[in-house]
Write an enzyme that holds these catalytic residues in place. Structure first.
Site, PDB file in Angstrom:
ATOM      1  N   ASP A   6       0.943  -1.156   0.090  1.00 35.97           N
ATOM      2  CA  ASP A   6      -0.032   0.093  -0.088  1.00 35.97           C
ATOM      3  C   ASP A   6       0.988   1.232  -0.005  1.00 35.97           C
ATOM      4  OD1 ASP A   6       0.794  -0.185   2.572  1.00 35.97           O
ATOM      5  OD2 ASP A   6      -1.173  -0.053   3.516  1.00 35.97           O
ATOM      6  N   SER A   7       2.213   1.101   0.092  1.00 31.68           N
ATOM      7  CA  SER A   7       3.062   2.035   0.024  1.00 31.68           C
ATOM      8  C   SER A   7       2.881   2.708  -1.574  1.00 31.68           C
ATOM      9  CB  SER A   7       4.701   1.808   0.016  1.00 31.68           C
ATOM     10  OG  SER A   7       4.866   0.737  -0.499  1.00 31.68           O
ATOM     11  N   ASP A  33      -1.003  -6.218  -0.115  1.00 29.22           N
ATOM     12  CA  ASP A  33      -1.241  -5.564   1.110  1.00 29.22           C
ATOM     13  C   ASP A  33      -2.781  -5.475   0.951  1.00 29.22           C
ATOM     14  OD1 ASP A  33       0.537  -5.012   2.943  1.00 29.22           O
ATOM     15  OD2 ASP A  33       1.334  -3.014   1.959  1.00 29.22           O
ATOM     16  N   LYS A  85      -0.991  -9.560   2.839  1.00 28.48           N
ATOM     17  CA  LYS A  85      -0.286  -8.825   4.289  1.00 28.48           C
ATOM     18  C   LYS A  85      -1.066  -8.092   4.819  1.00 28.48           C
ATOM     19  CE  LYS A  85       3.047  -5.646   3.872  1.00 28.48           C
ATOM     20  NZ  LYS A  85       2.508  -4.973   5.059  1.00 28.48           N
ATOM     21  N   GLU A 129      -1.391  -5.270   8.439  1.00 33.79           N
ATOM     22  CA  GLU A 129      -0.681  -4.937   9.685  1.00 33.79           C
ATOM     23  C   GLU A 129      -1.383  -5.326  10.853  1.00 33.79           C
ATOM     24  OE1 GLU A 129      -0.299  -0.589   9.249  1.00 33.79           O
ATOM     25  OE2 GLU A 129       0.568  -0.811   7.473  1.00 33.79           O
ATOM     26  N   GLU A 160       9.135  -3.815  11.040  1.00 29.59           N
ATOM     27  CA  GLU A 160       9.438  -2.458  10.523  1.00 29.59           C
ATOM     28  C   GLU A 160       9.937  -1.490  11.517  1.00 29.59           C
ATOM     29  OE1 GLU A 160       7.995   1.046   7.586  1.00 29.59           O
ATOM     30  OE2 GLU A 160       6.785  -0.693   7.866  1.00 29.59           O
TER      31      GLU A 160
END
Length: 350
Positions: free
Chosen positions: A84-85, A123, A153, A155, A223
């Site tokens: 999502d970056s 993501d 993925k 978070e 991270e």
């Protein structure tokens, strides 16, 4: 009888051959034993686990489109993360929060077309899995079905995220967790801040990673945490850790494509590259120079020259073409064409 049984099986399972070629189907299935891996075959979750068991470092890089995916593929990168970056490095936002699921799916499909070998991980974007486990499963299913990813993925951190991870795994979808600095939680974290820098925070990183493992995740991203915290988490877990700004003691490493290439600046990093990012090239400088050179050659009319003007009209047809233009009342166009033909012939004689 054996023949009839074979025919019956073929009728019942006509898509077995198609299913077998999918990248997220386990190699050791009821349809046949494991096959030897070749560079043309997709990396699987099982192979990532095998690398971890042998203490072989795992490589992961983000990718957002077909060209970046092809580069990862040719370099032999193990995992392509459609992160999502993309919100920041592709769409120009200050954070990862604005990107939508539909936008992520476009990136996923493009990467899937370009990366034939790496394990593909997509993501789950902010706002599309937090409400309930059902929402999380629905989003993960779309990432696989419509985005052609092998895994997702998410978070971790909050209990609801752990529950979501467990539900997705139970739905039959491989999940990679993410702890430490979780960019989707910057509202709570107060910005892009490193984690694990005091006892309580460090313990939380390890506890959350363990909870994600218990939920069924096959790997966890660490991270922006101190190296000793990452070492502790890596030792405590039985699944691989992928570090980004977490030091050298993780099972593998991940960097953002644009950052490691020194490709460009995005809003959050407008003045400084992340401290943890090593720039392995200065591609941005090369791109800028090429664009400036292009502009100068166009404005000076040196590009395109003869070498880049390859298409020719038959010399015998030039007069006929000029005549037709004149018949159409396009005398000015005929003169321009005649002048161009004269210049071309003049350049040839030099």
């Amino acid at each position: 009888m054996a023949f009839m049984a074979a025919v019956s099986r073929a009728a019942l399972f006509p898509r077995a051959g198609i299913i077998r070629s999918m990248s997220n189907i386990p190699e050791n299935t009821v349809y046949g034993g494991p096959k030897s891996q070749s560079p043309d075959h997709r990396v699987t979750v099982t192979q990532i686990k095998q690398k971890h068991n042998k203490s072989d470092p795992i490589t992961m890089v983000t990718a957002y489109d077909y060209p970046s995916a092809v580069h990862l593929d040719s370099a032999g990168i193990d995992i392509a993360l459609v992160g999502d970056s993309a919100a920041m490095v592709v769409h120009g936002y200050d954070t990862t929060l604005p990107i939508t699921l539909d936008e992520m799916l476009v990136h996923c499909r493009a990467v899937a077309r370009g990366a034939k070998r790496p394990l593909l991980v997509g993501d789950l974007p902010f706002g599309f899995y937090e409400s309930s486990s059902i929402q999380a499963i629905d989003t993960a299913v779309r990432i696989l079905k419509e985005g052609a990813m092998d895994a997702v993925k998410l978070e971790g951190g909050a209990p609801s995220r752990i529950t979501a991870a467990k539900s997705i795994v139970e739905a039959g979808i491989a999940v990679m967790g993410h702890v430490g600095l979780t960019p989707q939680a910057i509202s709570v974290l107060g910005g892009f801040r490193p984690q694990g820098r005091n006892v309580a925070s460090a313990v939380k990183v390890v506890e959350t990673a363990l909870a994600l493992q218990e939920a069924g995740c096959f790997s966890v991203v660490l991270e922006c945490v101190p190296p000793l915290v990452a070492a502790a988490a890596t030792s405590a877990l039985q699944i691989p850790t992928i570090g980004i700004g977490a030091g050298p003691f993780c099972s593998g490493q991940v960097l953002v494509y644009h950052d490691l290439l020194g490709m460009m600046q995005h809003p959050h990093h407008a003045k400084v590259t992340p401290k943890f990012c090593k720039q392995f090239a200065q591609v941005g400088d090369v791109i800028n120079k090429a664009l400036v050179d292009y502009k100068e050659e166009v404005t000076s009319r040196t590009f395109p020259g003869a070498a880049h003007s390859p298409y020719k009209i038959n010399p015998a047809d030039v007069d006929g073409f000029l005549s037709e233009l004149q018949k159409m009342g396009l005398d000015k166009a005929a003169s321009a064409a005649a002048e161009a033909a004269e210049k071309i012939n003049s350049n040839k004689s030099k």
